[in-house]
Write an enzyme that holds these catalytic residues in place. Sequence first.
Site, mmCIF file in Angstrom:
data_model
loop_
_atom_site.group_PDB
_atom_site.id
_atom_site.type_symbol
_atom_site.label_atom_id
_atom_site.label_comp_id
_atom_site.label_asym_id
_atom_site.label_seq_id
_atom_site.Cartn_x
_atom_site.Cartn_y
_atom_site.Cartn_z
ATOM 1 N N GLU A 519 2.820 3.429 1.845
ATOM 2 C CA GLU A 519 1.549 3.072 2.502
ATOM 3 C C GLU A 519 0.858 1.930 1.759
ATOM 4 O O GLU A 519 0.316 1.020 2.373
ATOM 5 C CB GLU A 519 0.630 4.294 2.616
ATOM 6 C CG GLU A 519 1.192 5.464 3.430
ATOM 7 C CD GLU A 519 1.679 5.087 4.825
ATOM 8 O OE1 GLU A 519 1.270 4.032 5.345
ATOM 9 O OE2 GLU A 519 2.499 5.839 5.388
ATOM 10 N N ASP A 583 9.257 0.772 2.700
ATOM 11 C CA ASP A 583 10.163 1.751 2.085
ATOM 12 C C ASP A 583 10.684 1.247 0.741
ATOM 13 O O ASP A 583 10.711 1.980 -0.253
ATOM 14 C CB ASP A 583 11.372 2.008 3.003
ATOM 15 C CG ASP A 583 11.034 2.955 4.152
ATOM 16 O OD1 ASP A 583 10.018 3.666 4.065
ATOM 17 O OD2 ASP A 583 11.808 2.974 5.137
HETATM 18 ZN ZN LIG Z 1 5.026 2.736 7.429
#
Ligand SMILES: [Zn+2]
Length: 682
Positions: A519, A583
């Site tokens: 995030e 990621d």
């Molecule tokens: Zn995301």
Amino acid sequence: MKYLLLIIGISVMMIATACNDNGSVKDAEENKALDTSNMDLSVKPGDNFFEYANGGWIKSHPIPPEYPMYAAFTEIYEQNLEKLKTLFQKVSKEKNLKKGSVEQQIGDYYFAGMNKERVNKLDYEPIKPYLKGIDGINNSEDIVKIMTQMHLDGLNPLFSFYAGQDEKNSEMVIANLYQGGLGLGNRDYYFNKDKRSKQIREEYIKHIVNMFKLINYSQGDAEKAAKTIFDLETKLAEKSRTRVALRDPQTNYNKMDLAKLTEEAPAFDWKAFFEGLGVKKTDEINVGQPEFFANVSVLIKSEPLDNLKTYLKWNLLRGASNYLSSDFVNEHFHFYGTVMSGSEKLQPRWKRILNQTSSDLGEAVGQLYVKEYFPPEAKNKMLNLVGNLKKSLRKRIENLDWMTDATKKAALEKLDKMNVKIGYPDKWIDYSSVEISRDNYFQNTLNAGRFNVKREIDKIGKAPDRKEWHMTPQTVNAYYNPNMNEIVFPAAILQPPFFDMNADDAVNYGAIGTVIGHEMTHGFDDQGRQYDKDGNLKDWWTPEDAKRFKEKTQRLVDEYNQFTAIDTFKVNGELTLGENIADFGGITISHAAWLLANGGKAPQGKIDGFTPEQRFYLAYAQVWRNNIRDEELMRRLRNDVHSPGKFRVLGVLQNVPEFYKAFDVKPENKMYLPPEERAKIW
Ligand SMILES: [Zn+2]
């Protein structure tokens, strides 16, 4: 009715694509953050780490017939359903609750929805006045009137409308218009020549025919209606942007006033529309895709009135079907559940009604949920993790060899200002004015839908409420909101396998730590980096830094484009770029944070035969375990900005040097990339 579309424009970036009809029938067993019995030790970790970490779990968790996919997210989701069911059943039995109280509203909403006999008996009675209203349309003024009512009721014929922060002035909420109006959602389905797209088109037309027959159209008339609708939607699709094009915040920002909008799309009375909605501020309206709205105007002018009426009826039927009798629910599921996603069986009624309650009265349900199930200690532990992740990202930015000092300074300011929300909102939405009764399910959904739409409209022309959440506490997900520059972690994701109060640090950093890092990285991915510390779309990068960033991320685009997910269907490296960057950044930052918290190096001592380094990566991979149906996989490859779970593991780890060390990955292993070919960003 559905008001989900309202949140399109907020463009929050989530850890996973939420899918309410996901889940599992598995019982509420206690999860562990890292369970080595889920692995498949016969696979070499360097050949396929996804299988190595999850092979056992994959075999022992076939997809239940009612679901398109079964994943770690849905394991928790399913456990939450069981928890909420207990709460719901309790309040739905009580009859003398205070009118307007959270308990009364949830209890009665659930009770009315569970009353299948009553809902079936009403058949499509609840929408008859609406259908009559559409039949009575005589001119373009009437069209605007009905369209306005439909938007107030959470339906979005022809286009979407929502309230959102001005992308270039985050202190002001303005009206936004966005492309929409397609029953198939994505424009590509209307044109693509592959077998799957053709099949979906054919089935979609059959589905429309069946729905119209349910409101007593003859076979011939229903077929005629379906053709009209499909042709009209195809014309809308022609001027709709692709999923990839919609990811560019600059080209989707086109602020204008009412006069300009009227000039661009003159056949629709926008003034009457906004007045009808109750929008007072019309000097600033963002028109996401001006060419789409020009086309809407052309269609309104050129299409016979009867065609538009048929199209509006279809939008009503599609939006209302889940709240009508079983015939409508089943037909809707047959297309959107089975054809599109491969699910074999409709979810049991209690789950569907519970989900609907949880969506319509989201924060009311959230209050009950956190009172019973959110341990306050979890919040402190999370704050600590977030603090360490922030430190780690700060250090990495400071040490970047490819970024100039000027850009670094702005990046660090943005990081420092990034707000964090954990668990649940400080202030709950007050639903007490929503009329919820025990005997009219449809009216309840309509009342709640209207309330939620009205609540959105009321934000326009004001500063945003910084305390507001865009996800309920009971949602298993997390998000970054670029206009707020904040990361948000609902209570429900703070459970194993994501978060475990009792697990070793390696596991928590490998799981929830990478989610936090994911995030945070959204603030610095290809989209998020275009917003400054205050959430404004504003370029704070020097041109050379922007160029270097693009080169670095292009490597990820190329890598993911190589992944074949099924048959000839590949991952779309451009569509999924933002998520792949997040990621990759997430795991990099979390790993560094973990080391930092341990005085600079990994702790020693094996657990279950694995070193802490190994447990970090195993915990990461286990977060992404899933089984998915072919249909759902193909649907997501086209629509979802996230890569399939398998590639969220393989795609990221093939670039991580510490992973190679932890599992002794060698050139002969299938995941091996030579060091000079590996991506390196944050
Ligand atoms: Zn995301």
